[in-house]
Design a protein around this motif. Sequence first.
Motif, PDB file in Angstrom:
ATOM      1  N   LYS A 327     -32.648  38.474 -37.562  1.00  0.00           N
ATOM      2  CA  LYS A 327     -33.337  39.456 -36.886  1.00  0.00           C
ATOM      3  C   LYS A 327     -33.109  38.929 -35.318  1.00  0.00           C
ATOM      4  O   LYS A 327     -32.856  39.933 -34.347  1.00  0.00           O
ATOM      5  N   THR A 331     -31.271  41.872 -33.596  1.00  0.00           N
ATOM      6  CA  THR A 331     -32.355  42.886 -32.880  1.00  0.00           C
ATOM      7  C   THR A 331     -33.102  42.005 -32.193  1.00  0.00           C
ATOM      8  O   THR A 331     -34.564  42.126 -32.208  1.00  0.00           O
ATOM      9  N   GLU A 333     -34.154  42.496 -29.205  1.00  0.00           N
ATOM     10  CA  GLU A 333     -35.191  43.174 -28.337  1.00  0.00           C
ATOM     11  C   GLU A 333     -36.337  43.817 -29.037  1.00  0.00           C
ATOM     12  O   GLU A 333     -37.590  43.562 -28.727  1.00  0.00           O
ATOM     13  N   GLN A 334     -36.076  44.021 -30.149  1.00  0.00           N
ATOM     14  CA  GLN A 334     -37.142  44.504 -31.267  1.00  0.00           C
ATOM     15  C   GLN A 334     -38.073  43.238 -31.519  1.00  0.00           C
ATOM     16  O   GLN A 334     -39.331  43.264 -31.632  1.00  0.00           O
ATOM     17  N   GLN A 335     -37.546  42.068 -31.695  1.00  0.00           N
ATOM     18  CA  GLN A 335     -38.191  40.891 -31.944  1.00  0.00           C
ATOM     19  C   GLN A 335     -39.101  40.483 -30.966  1.00  0.00           C
ATOM     20  O   GLN A 335     -40.292  40.107 -30.951  1.00  0.00           O
ATOM     21  N   MET A 337     -40.297  42.546 -28.940  1.00  0.00           N
ATOM     22  CA  MET A 337     -41.365  43.655 -28.736  1.00  0.00           C
ATOM     23  C   MET A 337     -42.726  43.344 -29.732  1.00  0.00           C
ATOM     24  O   MET A 337     -43.745  43.420 -29.464  1.00  0.00           O
TER      25      MET A 337
END
Length: 360
Positions: A327, A331, A333-335, A337
């Motif tokens: 992750k 991802t 940016e998602q982590q 967030m």
Amino acid sequence: MNHNTPLSPRPLRHLTAVQRRVMSAAQLREHGVSGADTSAHCRPGGPWQQFLPGVFLLHPGPPTSEERLHGVLLYCGRPPAKEARTVPAQPGAGEPHAAYADAMITGLAALALHRFSSAPPLLSLDRIDVLVPRTRRLRSTGSARLVRSNSLPTPQQITGLPVAPVPRALADAVAQLAEAGAVRRLLTEAVRGGHCEPAAVVRELNNARLLTRPHVVDAVESLLAEGRAIAEDRMYALVREFGLPDPLWNVDLRLPGGPHLGGVDAYWPEHSVALELDTRAPRQGEDGLDPSLTERSRELGEWSEQARKREHLERLGITVVHVTPKKLRDTPEQQAMVVRTALMAAADRDPAAYVVVLPR
């Protein structure tokens, strides 16, 4: 007809250059070349040569690496159905050729195609491993070594060739290697080069029953350590690049005068939020791991202790955010967030229990 003469009036535009130099007996027949003509062309001093049973080089010189790869795939691939052969296949760039169905390059040759610097050059390989269904009625011969499997992974297309994904190619390569240094170099490059995550490699090695070999187990330990170091660097970059508040890194948590709660990779004391990097090896019961890995999984992962620690911290009001290397890589940016949301939600939660934070 000589080797420079067109095979038949049928155009060859649908074939790539190498497919015009390496053809199966079935393909030659489709272009109007009989078995007798093929045999005549392959006589000593003739313009053609037989490379593998039913596979021919349409020139007299040694095969190139590309020709060898196409040749072994033609030998091992499942011939297309008759109705599919009535219309010539016209693969575009990166699309699989119909004659290669149910076959893909694996092992060291596949790793060379994946651009592993620690894999030997294709021309130096005496044999090329080809992954096929267990039910294929073929045997290894010449340059082609068959690797049979009950289930095939989805191949990746590299220069128009079906190639096994890195984790599976690694397992098939390691199965042929007895030298610990070579195994360690391949596994380390897989992770350091960003080809795959350690857990995926461990899963394939276990499925291949290779984790009973001491030199493979030692290499896996180095692999997991390498994977964790890379993931930690990504975690530091996550905080820095996405503007998260600076946490306390690599700390132990303890109740005042009480028991040790465990270590976390990052902790925001003002928000009572902990971040843990999950780089554990797959545990028994997950991904079909067999009991032979149980003790090693306990040493590397400590699954039950990790679960108890998380539950204990959350009962104390500490939010625990888990991230995995995959992750963080795929991802980030998602982590970021997820972490930011946990930090912002701290204002709406009841105050957490006071804990002592110590360097780890």
